[in-house]
Motif scaffolding. Structure first.
Motif, short mmCIF file in Angstrom:
data_model
loop_
_atom_site.label_atom_id
_atom_site.label_comp_id
_atom_site.label_asym_id
_atom_site.label_seq_id
_atom_site.Cartn_x
_atom_site.Cartn_y
_atom_site.Cartn_z
N GLY A 182 0.82 -1.21 0.00
CA GLY A 182 0.00 0.00 0.00
C GLY A 182 0.85 1.26 0.00
O GLY A 182 0.42 2.32 -0.45
N ASP A 229 -6.22 1.13 -4.42
CA ASP A 229 -7.08 1.73 -3.39
C ASP A 229 -7.77 3.00 -3.90
O ASP A 229 -8.95 3.24 -3.63
N ASP A 279 -9.75 -6.99 -7.37
CA ASP A 279 -9.36 -8.36 -7.72
C ASP A 279 -10.62 -9.24 -7.85
O ASP A 279 -10.79 -9.98 -8.83
O1 KG4 Z 1 1.71 -4.86 2.64
P1 KG4 Z 1 0.46 -4.19 3.05
O2 KG4 Z 1 -0.40 -4.88 4.08
O3 KG4 Z 1 0.68 -2.77 3.65
C1 KG4 Z 1 1.71 -1.89 3.41
O4 KG4 Z 1 2.84 -2.14 3.93
O5 KG4 Z 1 1.44 -0.89 2.71
O6 KG4 Z 1 -0.37 -3.93 1.70
C2 KG4 Z 1 -1.67 -3.38 1.69
C3 KG4 Z 1 -2.07 -3.12 0.24
C4 KG4 Z 1 -3.36 -2.33 0.08
O7 KG4 Z 1 -3.11 -1.27 -0.83
C5 KG4 Z 1 -4.32 -3.35 -0.54
O8 KG4 Z 1 -5.30 -2.78 -1.39
C6 KG4 Z 1 -3.37 -4.24 -1.31
O9 KG4 Z 1 -2.25 -4.37 -0.45
N1 KG4 Z 1 -3.94 -5.56 -1.61
C7 KG4 Z 1 -4.24 -5.97 -2.85
C8 KG4 Z 1 -4.83 -7.25 -2.74
N2 KG4 Z 1 -4.87 -7.57 -1.41
C9 KG4 Z 1 -4.31 -6.52 -0.73
N3 KG4 Z 1 -4.05 -5.36 -4.04
C10 KG4 Z 1 -4.46 -6.02 -5.14
N4 KG4 Z 1 -5.07 -7.24 -5.11
C11 KG4 Z 1 -5.26 -7.89 -3.94
N5 KG4 Z 1 -5.83 -9.09 -3.92
#
Ligand code: KG4
Ligand code: ZN
Length: 346
Positions: A136, A166, A183
């Motif tokens: 994110g 997002d 997704d």
């Molecule tokens: O790694 P993470 O938990 O947090 C950070 O360190 O930023 O990643 C969160 C991000 C969010 O933007 C969320 O929308 C994305 O991962 N995310 C996805 C999916 N599952 C989570 N993006 C695309 N497809 C998915 N299935």
């Protein structure tokens, strides 16, 4: 053998894990779902929720691991990057335990932990590899030659890949976080419905840019659907096709640049980690490369979004391969220095 208690509170997840060397004995993660009400993370609320949960989550992780606190020799915690209020909760909690019970204290870089998360519970790390970290807050491409030997290849010049999902979801009136929603809808959509552009960056072909695609989505919606209304329920427009087309473009940019790097540096191992690596289209596209001789590594789902197991695992690697010597007296001032990606140029 070393027993590690790891704490991760850099954003909206409160997570604690116990590892026996590289083996994960427990990994308990609580996600603050209430932020979806606001369409994004509210930092003040995130840190307050961290304060409420940290003790209980840590207790659960220790209990599930079947150990007692006095058995643990090393405390690892995220030092950054992240939301300062959230980080402070876990960092100070972990440091207090370490000081009061005379444990070793190991601060861990959150992005570096995502990088190694693909190899948790795998037999070994296959060096060299190209690491794509997509979350994110971060999108970066790194060549990893050996433990803690990196070359930074590229990074996003604006939004992170997760933000691209997002922000698009918000525009479409879908709940936060948008990645999983897009997704899900894309699974029954037609990705050739519209050709969203992928950015080409002149200075460095390995850099990413995702702010343009979000804007092109906005213009596309305004120009083609009279009934479109920003951040409202848009169920009368072909959301599935739009999500599939948008997702195709984001994923294409990530896979093309990663493959280009793998070719240029003759590296056959590719790791893709961070929250966005849960994306099913992204996983399929990378897995398709296996028929071309590439070996693809993803973290298991529980180690993909923010989690403490990856912090504990990276602490273990620091102890074993970096000969890291914890010195708690030196770990205050610089702990929350602004994160700079040049960290990955060793
Ligand atoms: O790694 P993470 O938990 O947090 C950070 O360190 O930023 O990643 C969160 C991000 C969010 O933007 C969320 O929308 C994305 O991962 N995310 C996805 C999916 N599952 C989570 N993006 C695309 N497809 C998915 N299935
Ligand atoms: Zn993260």
């Amino acid at each position: 053998m070393v027993l590690i208690l790891a704490i991760e509170t850099s954003c909206d997840e409160t997570s604690a894990a116990v590892l026996n060397s590289q083996n994960v004995l427990s990994n308990i993660t609580s996600t603050q779902a209430f932020h979806s009400e606001y369409g994004g993370i509210v930092p003040e609320l995130a840190s307050r929720a961290q304060l409420k949960l940290i003790d209980a989550i840590t207790g659960q992780a220790i209990k599930k691991a079947g150990v007692i606190l006095s058995d643990i020799e090393t405390i690892a915690t995220t030092q950054g990057p992240g939301l300062i209020g959230s980080l402070l909760v876990g960092y100070n909690y972990a440091k207090s335990i370490a000081i009061s019970l005379s444990k070793k204290f190991i601060p861990v870089n959150h992005v570096e932990a995502h990088l190694y998360s693909s190899f948790i519970e795998k037999e070994s790390i296959d060096f060299p590899f190209i690491g794509l970290i997509v979350s994110g807050g971060h999108t970066i491409l790194v060549q990893v030659k050996n433990y803690f030997e990196y070359k930074l290849l590229g990074q996003t010049i604006d939004d992170a890949a997760g933000e691209a999902f997002d922000k698009a979801a918000k525009l479409l009136g879908l709940p936060y976080p948008g990645g999983p929603e897009i997704d899900r809808l894309a699974k029954t959509g037609e990705e050739s419905f519209y050709n969203f552009p992928t950015a080409r960056i002149k200075d460095n072909p390995y850099n990413f840019s995702f702010s343009g695609i979000k804007t092109s989505l906005l213009y596309f919606l305004r120009d083609n659907f009279k009934e479109f209304s920003q951040s409202k329920n848009n169920s009368t427009i072909p959301l599935n096709d739009i999500c599939a087309s948008y997702q195709r473009a984001v994923v294409a940019s990530l896979t093309e640049k990663t493959l280009k790097a793998a070719k240029e540096f003759s590296v056959k191992n590719i790791s893709v980690s961070g929250g966005v690596s849960l994306n099913s289209k992204l996983r399929n596209e990378f897995l398709n490369l296996e028929s071309r001789g590439y070996k693809i590594f993803f973290p298991d789902a529980e180690f993909t979004t923010d989690n403490a197991a990856m912090i504990g695992y990276t602490a273990f690697l620091k102890l074993k391969y970096k000969n890291y010597k914890p010195d708690i007296s030196k770990l205050s001032e610089s702990a929350f220095a602004r994160f700079d990606y040049s960290y990955f140029n060793t």
